[in-house]
Design an enzyme around this catalytic site. Structure first.
Site, PDB file in Angstrom:
ATOM      1  N   THR A  19       0.821  -1.225   0.000  1.00 31.97           N
ATOM      2  CA  THR A  19       0.000   0.000   0.000  1.00 31.97           C
ATOM      3  C   THR A  19       0.848   1.264   0.000  1.00 31.97           C
ATOM      4  OG1 THR A  19      -1.803  -1.108   1.143  1.00 31.97           O
ATOM      5  CG2 THR A  19      -1.739   1.263   1.366  1.00 31.97           C
ATOM      6  N   ASP A  63       1.581  -6.457  -4.641  1.00 30.38           N
ATOM      7  CA  ASP A  63       0.752  -6.514  -3.432  1.00 30.38           C
ATOM      8  C   ASP A  63       1.288  -7.711  -2.641  1.00 30.38           C
ATOM      9  OD1 ASP A  63      -2.573  -5.866  -2.676  1.00 30.38           O
ATOM     10  OD2 ASP A  63      -1.491  -7.502  -1.708  1.00 30.38           O
ATOM     11  N   SER A  64       1.470  -7.561  -1.343  1.00 29.88           N
ATOM     12  CA  SER A  64       2.169  -8.625  -0.603  1.00 29.88           C
ATOM     13  C   SER A  64       1.338  -9.901  -0.466  1.00 29.88           C
ATOM     14  CB  SER A  64       2.628  -8.132   0.772  1.00 29.88           C
ATOM     15  OG  SER A  64       1.578  -8.121   1.697  1.00 29.88           O
ATOM     16  N   SER A  65       0.073  -9.873  -0.866  1.00 32.10           N
ATOM     17  CA  SER A  65      -0.683 -11.124  -0.900  1.00 32.10           C
ATOM     18  C   SER A  65      -0.108 -12.063  -1.969  1.00 32.10           C
ATOM     19  CB  SER A  65      -2.158 -10.863  -1.207  1.00 32.10           C
ATOM     20  OG  SER A  65      -2.676 -10.014  -0.218  1.00 32.10           O
ATOM     21  N   THR A  95       1.546  -4.832   4.094  1.00 33.14           N
ATOM     22  CA  THR A  95       1.373  -5.284   5.482  1.00 33.14           C
ATOM     23  C   THR A  95       0.803  -6.704   5.575  1.00 33.14           C
ATOM     24  OG1 THR A  95      -0.808  -4.244   5.546  1.00 33.14           O
ATOM     25  CG2 THR A  95       1.036  -2.960   6.395  1.00 33.14           C
ATOM     26  N   THR A 172       2.950 -10.104  14.420  1.00 32.41           N
ATOM     27  CA  THR A 172       1.718 -10.522  13.748  1.00 32.41           C
ATOM     28  C   THR A 172       0.968  -9.264  13.327  1.00 32.41           C
ATOM     29  OG1 THR A 172       1.559 -12.518  15.085  1.00 32.41           O
ATOM     30  CG2 THR A 172      -0.494 -11.734  14.148  1.00 32.41           C
ATOM     31  N   THR A 283      -0.775 -22.334  19.407  1.00 34.64           N
ATOM     32  CA  THR A 283      -2.113 -21.914  19.875  1.00 34.64           C
ATOM     33  C   THR A 283      -2.766 -20.905  18.931  1.00 34.64           C
ATOM     34  OG1 THR A 283      -3.346 -20.822  21.645  1.00 34.64           O
ATOM     35  CG2 THR A 283      -1.050 -20.192  21.431  1.00 34.64           C
ATOM     36  N   CYS A 285      -4.629 -18.679  20.132  1.00 33.20           N
ATOM     37  CA  CYS A 285      -4.688 -17.430  20.904  1.00 33.20           C
ATOM     38  C   CYS A 285      -3.604 -16.465  20.429  1.00 33.20           C
ATOM     39  CB  CYS A 285      -4.465 -17.700  22.394  1.00 33.20           C
ATOM     40  SG  CYS A 285      -5.703 -18.745  23.126  1.00 33.20           S
TER      41      CYS A 285
END
Ligand code: ASP
Length: 349
Positions: A19, A63-65, A95, A172, A283, A285
């Site tokens: 971006t 695009d980083s995807s 990102t 993350t 996990t 979480c």
């Protein structure tokens, strides 16, 4: 390596896309990557930094995807070829997969002792309210920062975003919206960005090895995630575990590393482990660690031969598997190294 602190810092910007450098397609109104000169033209303040700055860019920027191990290879190659010429490297990146790239590079760039600072933005650099200008300038300053003895402050792969500098393989993407988009949930920040850049000396990584940089280019793509959900059926699980060529799986479990205790579940997992698939328990979480022995439901996975991921992020776990299998290691060695912190990516109690 010490730097001549009277010389200007020499920084290489590697622009991969994302971006930060995008502009709106006038027809579709969707954002798409654009070239580097446009990006730099939008940040005239860069000239105020008294640095020698060069740049190279992905052609075309992406695009980083669309990021994959071939692109990691290209970034690592760019760094290796210019390692002695520059004091630090700033990688501009989308990102969406930034935490994967940061984790992958942390493993690929063995014995790294110079800063590799990855940044991007939530709003394109041409937008009035952009966060890209500040992120780029701060990333350059972090890449140039030295301690009083002339050593680089940061000697690892890190993500700079808004008010924080995070360890790359602990990070993350937390928000698709906020300017503070990244977080390291199980490790403190490396620096806080406010009026100044406040480094946290005790959190910064220092490699015990003084050996020269060694780049491991081979990242094995035969790995995957399996994320548990209540109601997952035996046939779904067996289908996933039987994916052709798969060598490593990051099993995203509940809470402290728990999974259903139905015998069919544990049997399917054990059979995959016995076929030589390395399964790592991570996990779902965002914060905390796997504690295999805490509940019965976690114990059964350990008994089936699943290795604990402790407090590793899923991004670091999957790229670590790619790196270890990429070195041609057998499953027993991959399991062993998943239990060792190679570059600050995991806390082993
Ligand atoms: N889709 C974009 C990318 O990851 C998002 C961003 O850069 O923030 O390239």
């Amino acid at each position: 390596m010490e730097r001549n602190i009277t010389a200007k810092p020499k920084i290489l910007i590697i622009y991969t896309g994302g971006t930060i450098g995008m502009i709106e397609n006038p027809r579709t109104r969707a954002l798409q990557p654009f070239d580097f000169s446009h990006l730099i033209d939008n940040v005239p303040k860069i000239k105020k930094l008294d640095y020698d700055i060069d740049n190279i860019q992905f052609n075309p920027p992406i695009d980083s995807s669309n990021m994959n191990p071939t692109h990691w290879h290209d970034i690592a190659r760019a760094i290796e070829e210019r390692y002695d010429t520059y004091d630090g490297f700033v990688v501009l990146h989308g990102t969406d997969t930034m935490a994967f790239t940061a984790s992958a590079l942390s493993f690929m760039l063995e014995n790294l002792s110079k800063p590799v600072i990855i940044t991007g933005s939530q709003l394109p650099i041409g937008e009035v309210r952009t966060d890209g200008e500040e992120n780029l300038i701060t990333a350059l300053q972090v890449a140039a920062a030295t301690d009083p003895s002339g050593q680089a402050m940061v000697q690892e792969v890190a993500i700079l975003f808004e008010s924080h500098l995070w360890r790359g393989n602990r990070s993350t993407k937390m928000s698709a919206d906020n300017f503070n988009a990244f977080k390291s949930n199980n490790y403190p920040e490396l620096a806080r960005i406010g009026l100044g850049i406040y480094f946290k000396d005790e959190a910064l990584y220092r490699s015990p090895s003084k050996r020269p940089l060694k780049v491991r280019y081979n990242m094995d793509p035969d790995v995957m995630f399996i994320e548990l959900n209540p109601g997952m059926t035996e046939s779904t699980l067996r289908h996933l575990l039987a994916t052709p060529h798969i060598k490593g799986i990051v099993l995203k479990t509940y809470g402290a590393g728990n999974s259903p205790s139905d015998p069919w579940f544990t049997t399917a997992i054990r059979e995959a482990v016995e076929r030589g698939v390395v399964i790592v328990n991570v996990t779902q979480c965002v914060n905390g660690s796997v504690h295999a022995g805490l509940y019965d439901t976690g114990n059964s996975l350990a008994k089936a031969g699943v290795v604990s991921g402790h407090d590793i992020t899923s991004e670091a776990a999957i790229t670590k598997l790619m790196y270890l299998f990429g070195m041609g290691l057998p499953p027993s060695s991959v399991k062993k190294y998943m239990q060792v912190a190679l570059c600050g990516e995991v806390t082993i109690a």
